[in-house]
Enzyme design. Structure first.
Site, PDB file in Angstrom:
ATOM      1  N   GLY A  72     -18.626  -5.809 -23.822  1.00  0.00           N
ATOM      2  CA  GLY A  72     -19.680  -6.610 -23.187  1.00  0.00           C
ATOM      3  C   GLY A  72     -19.521  -6.852 -21.698  1.00  0.00           C
ATOM      4  N   ASN A 117      -8.502  -1.260  -7.998  1.00  0.00           N
ATOM      5  CA  ASN A 117      -7.660  -0.435  -8.878  1.00  0.00           C
ATOM      6  C   ASN A 117      -7.984   1.054  -8.772  1.00  0.00           C
ATOM      7  OD1 ASN A 117      -6.211   0.209 -11.607  1.00  0.00           O
ATOM      8  ND2 ASN A 117      -8.353   0.787 -11.946  1.00  0.00           N
ATOM      9  N   TYR A 137      -0.294  11.064  -1.476  1.00  0.00           N
ATOM     10  CA  TYR A 137      -0.583   9.953  -2.402  1.00  0.00           C
ATOM     11  C   TYR A 137       0.343   8.769  -2.101  1.00  0.00           C
ATOM     12  CZ  TYR A 137      -0.567   7.219  -6.729  1.00  0.00           C
ATOM     13  OH  TYR A 137      -0.613   6.191  -7.632  1.00  0.00           O
ATOM     14  N   ALA A 154      -0.499   7.167   1.150  1.00  0.00           N
ATOM     15  CA  ALA A 154      -1.721   6.350   1.059  1.00  0.00           C
ATOM     16  C   ALA A 154      -1.410   4.993   0.426  1.00  0.00           C
ATOM     17  CB  ALA A 154      -2.773   7.091   0.241  1.00  0.00           C
ATOM     18  N   LYS A 155      -0.613   5.000  -0.639  1.00  0.00           N
ATOM     19  CA  LYS A 155      -0.268   3.736  -1.295  1.00  0.00           C
ATOM     20  C   LYS A 155       0.595   2.873  -0.372  1.00  0.00           C
ATOM     21  CE  LYS A 155      -2.195   4.133  -5.472  1.00  0.00           C
ATOM     22  NZ  LYS A 155      -3.390   3.341  -5.838  1.00  0.00           N
TER      23      LYS A 155
HETATM   24  P1  NDP Z   1      -6.868   6.507 -14.453  1.00  0.00           P
HETATM   25  O1  NDP Z   1      -7.117   7.857 -13.897  1.00  0.00           O
HETATM   26  O2  NDP Z   1      -7.018   6.298 -15.919  1.00  0.00           O
HETATM   27  O3  NDP Z   1      -7.746   5.409 -13.707  1.00  0.00           O
HETATM   28  C1  NDP Z   1      -8.274   5.567 -12.411  1.00  0.00           C
HETATM   29  C2  NDP Z   1      -9.712   5.098 -12.434  1.00  0.00           C
HETATM   30  O4  NDP Z   1     -10.222   5.051 -11.116  1.00  0.00           O
HETATM   31  C3  NDP Z   1     -10.609   6.022 -13.242  1.00  0.00           C
HETATM   32  O5  NDP Z   1     -11.358   5.235 -14.149  1.00  0.00           O
HETATM   33  C4  NDP Z   1     -11.507   6.681 -12.200  1.00  0.00           C
HETATM   34  O6  NDP Z   1     -12.803   6.889 -12.767  1.00  0.00           O
HETATM   35  C5  NDP Z   1     -11.509   5.636 -11.092  1.00  0.00           C
HETATM   36  N1  NDP Z   1     -11.710   6.173  -9.746  1.00  0.00           N
HETATM   37  C6  NDP Z   1     -10.947   7.095  -9.109  1.00  0.00           C
HETATM   38  N2  NDP Z   1     -11.451   7.336  -7.902  1.00  0.00           N
HETATM   39  C7  NDP Z   1     -12.554   6.554  -7.759  1.00  0.00           C
HETATM   40  C8  NDP Z   1     -13.513   6.362  -6.738  1.00  0.00           C
HETATM   41  N3  NDP Z   1     -13.460   7.046  -5.591  1.00  0.00           N
HETATM   42  N4  NDP Z   1     -14.506   5.471  -6.935  1.00  0.00           N
HETATM   43  C9  NDP Z   1     -14.580   4.790  -8.088  1.00  0.00           C
HETATM   44  N5  NDP Z   1     -13.714   4.920  -9.104  1.00  0.00           N
HETATM   45  C10 NDP Z   1     -12.715   5.808  -8.940  1.00  0.00           C
HETATM   46  O7  NDP Z   1      -5.351   6.155 -14.042  1.00  0.00           O
HETATM   47  P2  NDP Z   1      -4.577   4.754 -13.956  1.00  0.00           P
HETATM   48  O8  NDP Z   1      -5.217   3.734 -14.798  1.00  0.00           O
HETATM   49  O9  NDP Z   1      -3.168   5.097 -14.179  1.00  0.00           O
HETATM   50  O10 NDP Z   1      -4.773   4.413 -12.410  1.00  0.00           O
HETATM   51  C11 NDP Z   1      -5.183   3.148 -11.946  1.00  0.00           C
HETATM   52  C12 NDP Z   1      -4.458   2.866 -10.630  1.00  0.00           C
HETATM   53  O11 NDP Z   1      -3.055   2.781 -10.902  1.00  0.00           O
HETATM   54  C13 NDP Z   1      -4.628   3.955  -9.575  1.00  0.00           C
HETATM   55  O12 NDP Z   1      -4.840   3.358  -8.318  1.00  0.00           O
HETATM   56  C14 NDP Z   1      -3.287   4.690  -9.605  1.00  0.00           C
HETATM   57  O13 NDP Z   1      -2.983   5.292  -8.378  1.00  0.00           O
HETATM   58  C15 NDP Z   1      -2.351   3.535  -9.934  1.00  0.00           C
HETATM   59  N6  NDP Z   1      -1.038   3.930 -10.490  1.00  0.00           N
HETATM   60  C16 NDP Z   1      -0.917   4.537 -11.725  1.00  0.00           C
HETATM   61  C17 NDP Z   1       0.331   4.869 -12.218  1.00  0.00           C
HETATM   62  C18 NDP Z   1       0.536   5.538 -13.544  1.00  0.00           C
HETATM   63  O14 NDP Z   1       1.672   5.945 -13.853  1.00  0.00           O
HETATM   64  N7  NDP Z   1      -0.478   5.672 -14.404  1.00  0.00           N
HETATM   65  C19 NDP Z   1       1.553   4.583 -11.437  1.00  0.00           C
HETATM   66  C20 NDP Z   1       1.318   3.912 -10.181  1.00  0.00           C
HETATM   67  C21 NDP Z   1       0.072   3.618  -9.738  1.00  0.00           C
HETATM   68  P3  NDP Z   1     -13.811   8.038 -12.217  1.00  0.00           P
HETATM   69  O15 NDP Z   1     -12.995   9.303 -12.143  1.00  0.00           O
HETATM   70  O16 NDP Z   1     -14.899   8.079 -13.238  1.00  0.00           O
HETATM   71  O17 NDP Z   1     -14.287   7.553 -10.901  1.00  0.00           O
END
Ligand code: NDP
Length: 241
Positions: A47, A78, A145, A148-149
């Site tokens: 929801g 995120n 990457y 950037a972080k």
């Molecule tokens: P996911 O790929 O599952 O999640 C990332 C989400 O961001 C997706 O839903 C994607 O959807 C969305 N996204 C990406 N680019 C854009 C954009 N330009 N505009 C809008 N939405 C966007 O991976 P995580 O959940 O793991 O990642 C979430 C965050 O955690 C990220 O910032 C990642 O760098 C960070 N992270 C993750 C780690 C890991 O081990 N998993 C470790 C350290 C950091 P869509 O493609 O539909 O836009």
């Protein structure tokens, strides 16, 4: 009063877990992303409100603003990921530039643009939480990457200064290896996965819920004097002292 929480990239992984967490806590949650399918699925399941937006594009953000409420209590930046996983690899200088900039856009510029676009709507007493990465501290071969972080972590210091007088906190949650998200696509070899788990003190991968709980804490009344910080959620794979 019901809090309004905007979670970018909220259709999958960590963003999705955060959406669930805030929704179960009674918040009015809005999730964004580029693909409508995961967003719509989540909206149907729990929801929340789903809006398509590419956070790297100013014009998309202007359009998003017209659909958002006047008051946002919590912004979770995120959206992101290692865009190198989606490309074949640079073949010349122009494609190297393009690939490098894609990571900066996805993980740094997008968060800055989103925060800027929402600035006037961020409510007093609210919170901005960015999702950074262990890669900002360790690099771990992550190239643009990680850079950037790292930029996101440092930019947040200025943001915390700017928002502090309005009673708004700004922090970074920096995850280590988190399983059950779309982050790695098919780029994580078994040996690398085992190494990432072995690097922790907890002996396990992080879960999206581990990160969601920390994001929620930073947005909670208990964390009102925490700002300008990077909070690591990595099972001890990287520690500060
Ligand atoms: P996911 O790929 O599952 O999640 C990332 C989400 O961001 C997706 O839903 C994607 O959807 C969305 N996204 C990406 N680019 C854009 C954009 N330009 N505009 C809008 N939405 C966007 O991976 P995580 O959940 O793991 O990642 C979430 C965050 O955690 C990220 O910032 C990642 O760098 C960070 N992270 C993750 C780690 C890991 O081990 N998993 C470790 C350290 C950091 P869509 O493609 O539909 O836009």
């Amino acid at each position: 009063m019901t809090r309004t929480i905007l979670i970018t990239g909220g259709g999958t992984g960590i963003g999705r877990a955060a959406a669930r967490h805030f929704a179960e806590d009674g918040g009015a949650v809005i999730v964004t992303g580029r693909r409508p399918e995961p967003l719509d699925r989540l909206a149907e399941e729990i929801g929340v409100r789903a809006l398509v937006c590419d956070h790297t594009k100013p014009e998309a953000l202007t359009k998003l603003l017209s659909k958002l409420p006047e008051r946002i209590d919590v912004l979770v930046n995120n959206a992101g990921g290692n865009t190198d996983f989606d490309t074949a690899g640079p073949t010349d200088l122009a494609s190297y530039a393009q690939a490098f900039r894609a990571n900066l856009d996805a993980n740094l510029v997008g968060a800055a643009l989103t925060t800027r676009a929402l600035d006037e709507r961020l409510a007093e007493g609210g919170a901005v939480v960015h999702v950074g990465s262990i890669a900002a501290a360790l690099g771990s071969g992550s190239g643009a990457y990680g850079a950037a972080k790292a930029g996101l972590h440092v930019w947040n210091l200025d943001l915390a200064r700017a928002l502090g007088p309005r009673g708004i906190t700004a922090n970074v949650v920096a995850p280590g290896y988190i399983a059950d998200t779309e982050f790695f696509r098919n780029h994580l070899a078994d040996e690398r996965r085992e190494q990432l788990v072995a690097d922790t003190s907890t002996g396990r991968a992080g879960s999206p819920e581990d990160v969601a709980g920390t994001i929620a804490f930073l947005a909670s009344p208990a964390a009102r004097h925490i700002t300008g910080q990077v909070l690591h959620v990595n099972g001890g794979a990287h520690t500060t002292h």
